[in-house]
Motif scaffolding. Structure first.
Motif: not given
Length: 674
Positions: A183-185, A203-205, A207-211, A250-256
């Motif tokens: 879902a984050a991708i 979408k933001l949600n 990404l936050e769940i993935a993080n 992964a965290n760097l990519g999601v946060a970015t």
């Protein structure tokens, strides 16, 4: 600006920006509209990028540091490719095309402490993918290029964010690491919507769940990747260090991606300006970057590459400062916007590869346009225009003819590491004088220049630390100039070049030729430059087989006041200590007797300092080269101006020159600015 007659343009400074401005203003497309005179101190071109051949040491290349171009330097490569098209080197020259001059580098190594009392482990990115095209494509006349240039900044960046999503899927395996990865991708790949749109919120949600799941995975010692039980998980049974790295990436990519969608995607260029008030790491923390990520080698590498440490004190990353907006853009283009290769090495010295072609093309177009041994001592303004320029003539030739700066080395025209004293009047008396140093006061007279007589326009192409070394009278009544100079920040650097007897494998480095960073201070970055041996003149039985270039920050104390001798002594001592303590970590087979020779440079003087881009008001107060600099006939160029990256790099210097040339002449037409 005068009409009809030829326009006289004076350029002060012989670094990349000044030369590129001269190159574009003298292009055939200008129809000889501009008469350019470029004044530069000393005997060579290049500024802090200058290199010189030491003819008493086998014509070895001596640099100010480790100079490479990035595959995202599209303005720089467009200019260099145009220069090589116009250049006609002598017979047998090993460099006659840009493809011969620049070598793609697809291997990068990061270093990180492993927590075992000073031990380090390499984080090797081998054989990074080749991307379509070549750097500099898209700035010519082809229709695809024009279409790319017509895209807005959000469209251009969103293309890179989609590549970020591809990388998270194919290289990091985010969808395999955590349940929310898919879902984050998808959130990063999806079209943009209004910031208040429910789909954007979702979408933001996602990404936050993935993080959150990544955070739980890092803290869970018994964690298994999503969708795999213990028996099916053999492909993911990685060493704990390797799995930590995947989670950090992964965290760097999601946060970015989250930061882009939250803070940039819907606000255009204004978003970058707003973010520049924050440090990049501080901003990433607000996007969900973990402490482990913020201290990781990929982040440390960005700060090391930009010498982004206050007062050159690089031992603690918390002392780093980089404006978040421009750093985000640079990091995204560096990682996902390069063409062909992420890095490009030079086949010979920086001077041989870049500044010889620039010089010979300019001299062919307008003979005598480059005036060596010419230092700015003051510039005055009145009535909204630059009125006068005072140039100190540091030296003159004995016979009154123009100085001939180049020397041949293996059919390549090169810059020596010192002047040809025999050409200079009183050369035997001047011998040893460093004309590039502000401590050198040698003068054979002055050359006053007056507006409407000697010049119509001025392009100032020297860095702020060099400007402040002069009285700079023109700045005294200008609030904009006082702000720009006051907010500018520069840092000392030091470089170490080692010529070693054994090949790199014989020194104990197992991973092959690489470019490495995020290592121990004071030399955190290393590039294997052994390929340049073929352009030097080694013929002795113990000729070296390896060249290593090392570079890092240099702290310049305020008291006692630094001098060339004191700073060189400090750099030599730090090199000795670093070699003894840290070089054996990189090269386990290193032995002192294997060193053929070395060269240490302390870059602490005004023109040698590296221009930083700290958080705060630094970027906002910069001049844009696309407009005059508070005076109707003055343009300022260099990597301290406002550009796409607004950073201390070759790309920013060249982009600023292109912008100034276009503002003056409407040429070049295509410039990448977003």
């Amino acid at each position: 600006m005068p009409h009809g007659s030829q326009i006289n343009v004076v350029i002060i400074g012989g670094g990349p920006a000044g030369l590129a401005a001269a190159f574009w203003l003298t292009a055939p497309e200008q129809n000889d509209r501009y008469r350019v005179t470029l004044y530069t101190q000393g005997w060579r071109l290049g500024g802090k990028c200058a290199s010189g051949r030491n003819y008493s040491e086998h014509d070895r290349i001596e640099e100010h540091g480790l100079h490479m171009l990035m595959g995202c330097y599209h303005n720089a490569f467009a200019t260099l490719r145009a220069c090589y098209e116009a250049w006609h080197p002598g017979p047998g020259s090993p460099l006659s095309t840009w493809e011969q001059a620049f070598i793609p580098q697809r291997k990068i190594t990061l270093m990180e402490p492993d927590g075992r009392g000073g031990a380090w482990e390499p984080w090797d990115f081998a054989n990074l993918p080749r991307s379509p095209g070549e750097p500099g494509d898209g700035l010519g006349a082809d229709p695809m290029a024009a279409r790319a240039l017509a895209e807005g900044p959000v469209d251009a960046m969103h293309r890179l964010v989609k590549r970020l999503a591809d990388w998270l899927e194919t290289s990091v395996g985010l969808d395999k690491l955590i349940k929310g990865g898919k879902a984050a991708i998808a959130a990063l790949r999806a079209p943009l919507f209004e910031p208040t749109d429910e789909r954007t919120k979702k979408k933001l949600n996602d990404l936050e769940i993935a993080n959150k799941q990544l955070r739980e995975a890092i803290g869970n010692k018994g964690w298994q990747p999503a969708g795999h039980d213990a028996e099916q998980n053999e492909s993911f049974q990685l060493a704990s260090g390797a799995m930590s790295r995947l989670l950090i990436l992964a965290n760097l990519g999601v946060a970015t991606g989250l930061g882009y969608l939250r803070d940039i995607a819907h606000s255009g260029e204004a978003a970058y300006d707003k973010l520049n008030a924050q440090d990049f790491r501080a901003w990433l923390a607000t996007c969900g970057a973990f402490d482990e990520t913020l201290a990781s080698a990929p982040i440390r590498a960005l700060y090391d590459l930009a010498f982004a440490f206050r007062d050159g004190l690089a031992g603690n990353i918390d002392n780093g400062s980089m404006a978040a907006g421009v750093t985000f853009r640079f990091a995204m283009e560096l990682t996902f916007g390069y063409r062909n290769a992420p890095l490009w090495k030079m086949a010979a010295g920086t001077g041989d590869t870049i500044f010889t072609p620039f010089y010979e093309v300019l001299e062919a177009r307008q003979p005598g346009c480059v005036q060596f041994f010419s230092r700015l001592t003051d510039m005055t303004a009145a009535n909204g225009r630059i009125q006068s320029i005072e140039i100190s003539i540091q030296a003159v030739t004995g016979d009154g003819t123009p100085y001939r700066p180049l020397v041949p080395v293996k059919n390549l025209q090169c810059w020596p590491n010192q002047p040809d004293w025999d050409q200079l009047k009183d050369g035997s008396v001047l011998r040893g004088c460093n004309f590039e140093s502000s401590f050198c006061t040698a003068s054979a007279g002055t050359r006053p220049l007056q507006v409407d007589q000697d010049f119509d326009l001025v392009i100032l192409a020297i860095p702020p630390a060099a400007i402040t070394k002069t009285p700079a009278s023109f700045t005294q009544g200008s609030a904009r100039w006082q702000a720009a100079l006051g907010d500018s920040r520069s840092v000392g650097t030091q470089s170490l070049q080692l010529w070693m007897g054994p090949p790199i494998a014989g020194l104990g480095w197992p991973l092959g030729p690489t470019v490495l960073t995020a290592f121990a201070e004071n030399y955190d970055s290393w590039g294997d430059m052994s390929h340049q041996l073929q352009t030097e003149s080694w013929s002795c039985p113990d000729a070296p087989q390896t060249i290593g270039y090392f570079v890092g920050c240099l702290h310049v104390p305020q008291q006692p006041a630094p001098t060339p001798d004191s700073m060189q002594q400090a750099a030599n001592q730090q090199a000795d200590q670093w070699i003894a303590q840290h070089l054996p970590i990189l090269w386990p087979g290193y032995g002192a007797g294997q060193q053929t020779c070395r060269c240490v440079a302390a870059n602490f003087d005004g023109s040698d300092l590296y221009v930083q881009t700290p958080s705060g008001t630094n970027v906002a107060s910069r001049f844009s080269s696309a407009d005059t600099a508070d005076f109707a006939n003055l343009y300022v160029v260099g990597d301290w101006t406002r550009t796409r990256f607004s950073g201390g790099c070759f790309e920013s210097a060249i982009e600023s020159a292109m912008l100034a040339s276009r503002a003056i002449s409407n040429f070049p037409t295509h410039i990448k600015t977003t």
